[in-house]
Design an enzyme around this catalytic site. Structure first.
Site, PDB file in Angstrom:
ATOM      1  N   ASP A  15       0.974  -1.024  -0.007  1.00 20.38           N
ATOM      2  CA  ASP A  15      -0.013   0.220   0.048  1.00 20.38           C
ATOM      3  C   ASP A  15       0.794   1.094   0.024  1.00 20.38           C
ATOM      4  O   ASP A  15       2.165   0.994   0.237  1.00 20.38           O
ATOM      5  CB  ASP A  15      -0.825   0.035   1.389  1.00 20.38           C
ATOM      6  CG  ASP A  15      -1.756   1.118   1.407  1.00 20.38           C
ATOM      7  OD1 ASP A  15      -2.235   1.602   0.277  1.00 20.38           O
ATOM      8  OD2 ASP A  15      -1.946   1.675   2.151  1.00 20.38           O
ATOM      9  N   SER A  16       0.284   2.389  -0.034  1.00 19.41           N
ATOM     10  CA  SER A  16       1.071   3.698   0.177  1.00 19.41           C
ATOM     11  C   SER A  16       1.648   3.839   1.403  1.00 19.41           C
ATOM     12  O   SER A  16       2.826   4.623   1.414  1.00 19.41           O
ATOM     13  CB  SER A  16       0.304   4.844  -0.362  1.00 19.41           C
ATOM     14  OG  SER A  16      -1.045   4.804   0.371  1.00 19.41           O
ATOM     15  N   CYS A  78      -4.219  -1.338  -1.962  1.00 15.46           N
ATOM     16  CA  CYS A  78      -4.394   0.284  -2.208  1.00 15.46           C
ATOM     17  C   CYS A  78      -5.253   0.389  -3.486  1.00 15.46           C
ATOM     18  O   CYS A  78      -4.834  -0.273  -4.520  1.00 15.46           O
ATOM     19  CB  CYS A  78      -3.056   0.758  -2.455  1.00 15.46           C
ATOM     20  SG  CYS A  78      -3.255   2.711  -2.775  1.00 15.46           S
ATOM     21  N   ASN A  79      -6.371   1.065  -3.451  1.00 11.36           N
ATOM     22  CA  ASN A  79      -7.060   1.377  -4.491  1.00 11.36           C
ATOM     23  C   ASN A  79      -6.662   2.117  -5.374  1.00 11.36           C
ATOM     24  O   ASN A  79      -6.519   1.937  -6.751  1.00 11.36           O
ATOM     25  CB  ASN A  79      -8.592   1.917  -4.051  1.00 11.36           C
ATOM     26  CG  ASN A  79      -9.315   0.998  -3.214  1.00 11.36           C
ATOM     27  OD1 ASN A  79     -10.354   0.489  -4.060  1.00 11.36           O
ATOM     28  ND2 ASN A  79      -9.042   0.731  -2.216  1.00 11.36           N
ATOM     29  N   GLU A 158      -5.601   8.041   9.669  1.00 17.94           N
ATOM     30  CA  GLU A 158      -4.144   7.795  10.039  1.00 17.94           C
ATOM     31  C   GLU A 158      -3.778   8.619  11.457  1.00 17.94           C
ATOM     32  O   GLU A 158      -3.096   7.908  12.101  1.00 17.94           O
ATOM     33  CB  GLU A 158      -3.132   8.174   9.059  1.00 17.94           C
ATOM     34  CG  GLU A 158      -2.171   6.872   8.781  1.00 17.94           C
ATOM     35  CD  GLU A 158      -1.739   7.266   7.327  1.00 17.94           C
ATOM     36  OE1 GLU A 158      -0.434   8.047   7.201  1.00 17.94           O
ATOM     37  OE2 GLU A 158      -2.075   6.263   6.405  1.00 17.94           O
ATOM     38  N   CYS A 190     -11.076   2.861  -0.436  1.00 14.86           N
ATOM     39  CA  CYS A 190      -9.921   3.019   0.118  1.00 14.86           C
ATOM     40  C   CYS A 190      -9.409   2.075   1.318  1.00 14.86           C
ATOM     41  O   CYS A 190     -10.526   1.695   2.143  1.00 14.86           O
ATOM     42  CB  CYS A 190     -10.007   4.409   0.655  1.00 14.86           C
ATOM     43  SG  CYS A 190      -8.303   5.077   1.470  1.00 14.86           S
ATOM     44  N   HIS A 192      -8.153   2.506   4.004  1.00 12.93           N
ATOM     45  CA  HIS A 192      -7.981   2.991   5.377  1.00 12.93           C
ATOM     46  C   HIS A 192      -9.364   2.968   6.009  1.00 12.93           C
ATOM     47  O   HIS A 192      -9.680   2.943   7.251  1.00 12.93           O
ATOM     48  CB  HIS A 192      -7.526   4.567   5.114  1.00 12.93           C
ATOM     49  CG  HIS A 192      -6.048   4.788   5.007  1.00 12.93           C
ATOM     50  ND1 HIS A 192      -5.483   4.486   3.899  1.00 12.93           N
ATOM     51  CD2 HIS A 192      -5.390   5.356   5.824  1.00 12.93           C
ATOM     52  CE1 HIS A 192      -4.166   5.018   4.279  1.00 12.93           C
ATOM     53  NE2 HIS A 192      -4.110   5.351   5.321  1.00 12.93           N
TER      54      HIS A 192
HETATM   55  N1  DGL Z   1      -5.002   3.224   1.122  1.00 15.87           N
HETATM   56  C1  DGL Z   1      -4.879   4.130  -0.194  1.00 15.87           C
HETATM   57  C2  DGL Z   1      -5.923   3.541  -1.145  1.00 15.87           C
HETATM   58  O1  DGL Z   1      -6.506   2.344  -0.861  1.00 15.87           O
HETATM   59  C3  DGL Z   1      -5.338   5.449   0.204  1.00 15.87           C
HETATM   60  C4  DGL Z   1      -4.046   6.140   0.868  1.00 15.87           C
HETATM   61  C5  DGL Z   1      -3.458   6.983  -0.199  1.00 15.87           C
HETATM   62  O2  DGL Z   1      -3.954   8.095  -0.867  1.00 15.87           O
HETATM   63  O3  DGL Z   1      -2.137   6.979  -0.475  1.00 15.87           O
HETATM   64  O4  DGL Z   1      -6.248   4.185  -1.807  1.00 15.87           O
END
Ligand code: DGL
Length: 271
Positions: A15-16, A78-79, A158, A190, A192
């Site tokens: 993920d990011s 991560c989406n 976060e 997302c 998160h």
């Molecule tokens: N967890 C990321 C997602 O699923 C979003 C966080 C980011 O923007 O890096 O898109």
């Protein structure tokens, strides 16, 4: 290479940042025997505000890192990365590992119901890609899909702001947006967002069915590994590694929100 060694290889998950730990947590719960290597690209988060080209570049570099760790499968948790980088990962590396993204399992889960209007909330990158409406319309041409970019949510979560005055104002503002009024289902697009699921369930009071990318993705991982004959059935204690491209103590502290066990982060400055 024997089939046994293939089974025991780790699943790579990235993920990011640390949001994808919600997906790792679900995979760990469903497949407790699997060895896992998580990579959070904390040097570049958030991906949601980056260009598709930048995200594709990050994905390739992380994919290479995870393949060097001998992963049998890479889960794009991560989406934003699933949207921008999944195809390029397949193009370069499909012969070396299995790949799972977070979008396809969610789309299939939602499309298997008879909803008339579905809302999607996500980062700007995911919403601007229109991947959810496009894929849902391919399966259900009549379905109305309402998308809303909610860029404040990932950083807010976060910070641990999930149920306080600030999160209430932010969530009320987004959820009352006319764009996502009168929906039957809401996709939390997302990784998160599973952390705010209880607050959303309270807000919608059972009127809207909520989908997130935890268990549906873990099920997809299990299915792909089963099909390949690569599920780890070894009785050895599994090894779990959690790497980040930029280490800070606050990232490590925040992992507690996203993962059910205590985590020690390993700094992997791959850039
Ligand atoms: N967890 C990321 C997602 O699923 C979003 C966080 C980011 O923007 O890096 O898109």
């Amino acid at each position: 290479m024997s089939i046994i060694s293939q089974r025991e290889k780790p699943i790579g998950i990235f993920d990011s940042g640390i949001g994808g730990l919600t997906v790792a947590n679900a995979i760990h719960a469903l497949l407790p025997q699997e060895n896992l290597i998580y990579f959070g690209d904390t040097a570049h988060l958030p991906y949601g505000d980056k260009s598709a080209d930048a995200i594709r570049y990050y994905c390739l570099k992380i994919g290479k890192f995870l393949l060097e760790q001998d992963c049998k499968m890479i889960v794009v948790a991560c989406n934003s990365a699933s949207t921008a980088g999944y195809n390029v990962l397949l193009e370069f590396f499909r012969e070396h590992a299995l790949f799972v993204n977070v979008v396809d399992p969610l789309v299939e889960a939602v499309a298997s119901h008879g909803f008339s209007k579905v809302g999607v909330i996500a980062t700007k990158a995911t919403i601007h890609s229109a991947v959810y409406p496009n894929q849902l319309h391919r399966l259900k041409p009549q379905l109305e899909v309402a998308s809303l970019a909610t860029p404040l949510l990932a950083p807010m979560i976060e910070e641990g702001f999930v149920k306080n005055r600030i999160s209430r104002v932010v969530l009320d503002t987004y959820l009352n947006d006319p764009a996502i009024k009168n929906i039957n289902a809401l996709i939390l697009a997302c990784t998160h967002y599973p952390l705010i699921r209880p607050v959303l369930e309270e807000f919608y009071a059972g009127q809207v069915q909520i989908f997130d990318s935890t268990y549906v993705v873990a099920e997809a991982v299990k299915q792909r590994l089963t099909e390949a004959g690569w599920l780890n059935d070894s009785s050895q204690q599994p090894v779990h590694r959690f790497c980040v491209s930029d280490y800070t103590t606050s990232f490590e502290a925040a992992t507690r929100l996203f993962y059910s066990e205590a985590i020690t982060l390993e700094h992997q400055p791959i850039w």
